[in-house]
Design a protein around this motif. Structure first.
Motif, PDB file in Angstrom:
ATOM      1  N   ASP A  43      31.101  38.774  47.491  1.00 51.41           N
ATOM      2  CA  ASP A  43      30.998  39.712  48.764  1.00 51.41           C
ATOM      3  C   ASP A  43      31.687  38.938  50.230  1.00 51.41           C
ATOM      4  O   ASP A  43      31.941  39.563  51.167  1.00 51.41           O
ATOM      5  N   ALA A  44      32.298  37.642  49.800  1.00 52.74           N
ATOM      6  CA  ALA A  44      32.944  36.946  50.894  1.00 52.74           C
ATOM      7  C   ALA A  44      34.519  37.331  50.741  1.00 52.74           C
ATOM      8  O   ALA A  44      35.312  36.394  50.328  1.00 52.74           O
TER       9      ALA A  44
ATOM     10  N   ASP B 135      24.632  31.467  42.998  1.00 50.19           N
ATOM     11  CA  ASP B 135      25.719  31.598  43.839  1.00 50.19           C
ATOM     12  C   ASP B 135      26.997  30.833  43.271  1.00 50.19           C
ATOM     13  O   ASP B 135      27.641  30.142  44.124  1.00 50.19           O
TER      14      ASP B 135
ATOM     15  N   HIS C 192      24.670  36.350  45.560  1.00 46.64           N
ATOM     16  CA  HIS C 192      26.041  36.549  45.725  1.00 46.64           C
ATOM     17  C   HIS C 192      27.005  36.978  44.532  1.00 46.64           C
ATOM     18  O   HIS C 192      27.976  37.162  44.651  1.00 46.64           O
TER      19      HIS C 192
ATOM     20  N   TYR D 159      30.940  34.113  45.203  1.00 48.87           N
ATOM     21  CA  TYR D 159      30.704  34.714  46.486  1.00 48.87           C
ATOM     22  C   TYR D 159      31.585  36.070  46.417  1.00 48.87           C
ATOM     23  O   TYR D 159      32.458  36.019  47.103  1.00 48.87           O
TER      24      TYR D 159
ATOM     25  N   ARG E  24      31.204  28.033  47.444  1.00 49.29           N
ATOM     26  CA  ARG E  24      32.169  29.006  48.180  1.00 49.29           C
ATOM     27  C   ARG E  24      33.433  28.198  48.651  1.00 49.29           C
ATOM     28  O   ARG E  24      33.210  27.553  49.843  1.00 49.29           O
TER      29      ARG E  24
ATOM     30  N   CYS F  78      25.468  27.499  45.098  1.00 42.21           N
ATOM     31  CA  CYS F  78      26.248  27.669  46.524  1.00 42.21           C
ATOM     32  C   CYS F  78      27.651  27.141  46.596  1.00 42.21           C
ATOM     33  O   CYS F  78      27.833  26.514  47.388  1.00 42.21           O
TER      34      CYS F  78
ATOM     35  N   GLN G 230      29.780  25.305  51.355  1.00 38.87           N
ATOM     36  CA  GLN G 230      29.550  26.498  52.297  1.00 38.87           C
ATOM     37  C   GLN G 230      29.091  25.879  53.396  1.00 38.87           C
ATOM     38  O   GLN G 230      29.010  24.616  53.543  1.00 38.87           O
TER      39      GLN G 230
ATOM     40  N   ASN H 171      36.995  34.880  48.482  1.00 36.26           N
ATOM     41  CA  ASN H 171      36.907  35.150  47.196  1.00 36.26           C
ATOM     42  C   ASN H 171      38.203  35.262  46.270  1.00 36.26           C
ATOM     43  O   ASN H 171      38.063  35.328  45.102  1.00 36.26           O
TER      44      ASN H 171
ATOM     45  N   THR I 172      37.512  31.222  41.936  1.00 31.92           N
ATOM     46  CA  THR I 172      36.568  30.174  41.874  1.00 31.92           C
ATOM     47  C   THR I 172      36.421  29.202  41.133  1.00 31.92           C
ATOM     48  O   THR I 172      36.419  28.122  41.261  1.00 31.92           O
TER      49      THR I 172
ATOM     50  N   ASP J  10      25.197  40.220  48.840  1.00 30.94           N
ATOM     51  CA  ASP J  10      24.360  39.352  49.736  1.00 30.94           C
ATOM     52  C   ASP J  10      22.973  40.092  49.807  1.00 30.94           C
ATOM     53  O   ASP J  10      22.680  41.139  50.076  1.00 30.94           O
TER      54      ASP J  10
END
Length: 474
Positions: free
Chosen positions: A150-151, A145, A196, A148, A115, A113, A411, A155, A174, A200
């Protein structure tokens, strides 16, 4: 002239091989040089990649074979056929693994994760790099993840990724964080995806993999946010594009997949029901064996059907567990989501708790076959934890099972995870105990000790400042 924009990444490491990965901004060929001297004054050209092409996002990998076990190599990965120039600063380095079945104690790290909050994100990877040097970490597991897509606020593209090029752009943004690039150039990595990388909590609605979906609340929220229709739905082409980008960045440098998905003439996943495949793979470090699960791309849930791994991956997993049962005293199951940490009010049901029949099947299989020395490594929850379970073994004996979870790298922490913990119904379990829950940015370090007849395994959680937050195992 083309230049490398992502990497180098060291992947697929074993006792006799490794993969060096990079992605350029145009055509070229990757050249890999290795040597024993930190300045590479003894550099030898050991391989080149296939030509980098637009169809694969100009990503490529150089497979290294003929390397020696338990040996440290400095290396250079470039688009030039000219030998690297000797430098005062050492070139990046990696170490190959010991021979199979050798009882070498070792340390590694894992988490999930990532992000980044902004262009300066990734602070935790600086702490992880310091831990790499003080604890001689041998590799890193990034278990879901890694982006992300979808963020849209974080992103780097300001929208939800919907096309192959947009997914590639999110990886570029990223993975360009300097601390992450420094770490991965010196620490071998094994990766697997979670949700992700596509969208999501996504899943298939049918086993033929014709229809994919994201949760209805995401669709409603995006409608209120004024997101365009293509960002509110998940057509087949978008899944193919996301998985193609995932292949280019996460699995091109992985060990060989157990059941590789079929790639069509366009270079994308065919996703035909008769050719399921998966992104699962295995690797070994001495006397420890690892099975990296694909808990996402075969996932189907509808009113009549509920499956996480798919029949072929289940068969591969069960065969592997029986093969390593006595051959490897320590076994790690790598899962992007938690097996043993159950939650009250778990509305998405996106972890193993949403697939209780498969969860119980795995626990029963371990118990019925008296498979010992198993540790589950998990992510996704945005809180770290350690859970100890006891299964019913043969002739009334006890089988110990640990789950270690480390997440998130960066995150928003899930601060209710500790309160919402709801122990699993006992069923195949004799006993279940939670050792701790940590709800802040973290990474996990696992220590495997083979110095005694019975191996010992510890789990330690570290925060973004490098401080230890919790520990368990032994």
């Amino acid at each position: 002239m083309s230049k490398i924009i992502l990497g180098p990444i060291v992947g697929g490491v074993a006792h006799d091989r490794a993969h060096l990965w990079g992605r350029a901004d145009g055509e070229g060929v990757l050249h890999a040089w290795i040597g024993a001297n930190p300045d590479l004054s003894d550099a030898q050209l050991v391989g080149t990649s296939l030509p980098l092409e637009s169809a694969s996002g100009f990503a490529g990998v150089v497979p290294l074979s003929g390397v020696r076990p338990a040996t440290r190599y400095h290396y250079s990965l470039s688009l030039s056929a000219a030998p690297p120039r000797p430098l005062k600063a050492p070139y990046p380095a990696f170490s190959t693994f010991p021979p199979p079945h050798s009882r070498n104690s070792f340390n590694f790290a894992f988490g999930s994760c990532f992000r980044p909050a902004d262009a300066h994100g990734g602070k935790i990877f600086t702490a992880l790099d310091e831990r790499r040097q003080t604890d001689d970490l041998r590799f890193l597991l990034m278990i879901g993840d890694q982006i992300y897509a979808d963020a849209f606020a974080y992103n780097g593209i300001g929208k939800i990724a919907c096309t192959l090029e947009e997914y590639r752009q999110v990886y570029t943004y990223t993975w360009s964080r300097p601390a992450l690039r420094r770490l991965l150039s010196n620490l071998p990595v094994f990766m697997t995806l979670d949700d992700h990388e596509v969208d999501d909590d996504w899943r298939w609605l049918d086993s033929q993999r014709r229809w994919a979906v994201i949760p209805w609340w995401d669709q409603v929220m995006r409608w209120f946010q004024g997101r365009p229709p293509q960002e509110r739905h998940l057509p087949l082409q978008r899944v193919q594009d996301a998985l193609q980008a995932c292949w280019e960045h996460q699995f091109m440098h992985a060990p060989h997949l157990l059941q590789p998905p079929v790639i069509n003439q366009a270079g994308q996943y065919d996703l035909a029901a008769s050719l399921p495949g998966s992104l699962a793979y295995t690797f070994n470090f001495g006397a420890a064996a690892f099975f990296v699960l694909d808990t996402r791309t075969m996932r189907v849930r509808n009113r009549r059907e509920r499956s996480m791994l798919g029949a072929d991956q289940w068969q591969a997993l069960e065969s592997w567990l029986l093969q390593v049962k006595d051959a490897y005293p320590v076994k790690f199951l790598v899962s992007s989501c938690s097996l043993l940490y159950n939650l009250w009010l778990d509305i998405p049901r996106d972890r193993w708790s949403g697939f209780p029949a498969e969860r119980d099947h795995l626990l029963h299989f371990l118990a019925a076959n008296d498979i010992r020395g198993v540790y589950v490594l998990a992510g996704d929850l945005h809180a770290a934890h350690a859970v100890h379970a006891e299964l019913y073994g043969s002739q009334g004996s006890t089988i110990h099972l640990w789950e270690f979870c480390s997440t998130p790298f960066e995150q928003k922490p899930a601060r209710l995870t500790r309160i919402l913990y709801n122990p699993l119904p006992f069923g195949p379990l004799k006993r279940l105990e939670r050792a701790f829950t940590v709800h802040e940015a973290n990474f996990g370090a696992v220590r495997v000790d083979f110095s005694q007849a019975e191996p010992r395994v510890w789990f330690q959680v570290y925060g973004a400042d490098g401080q230890m937050l919790a520990s368990a195992g032994g």
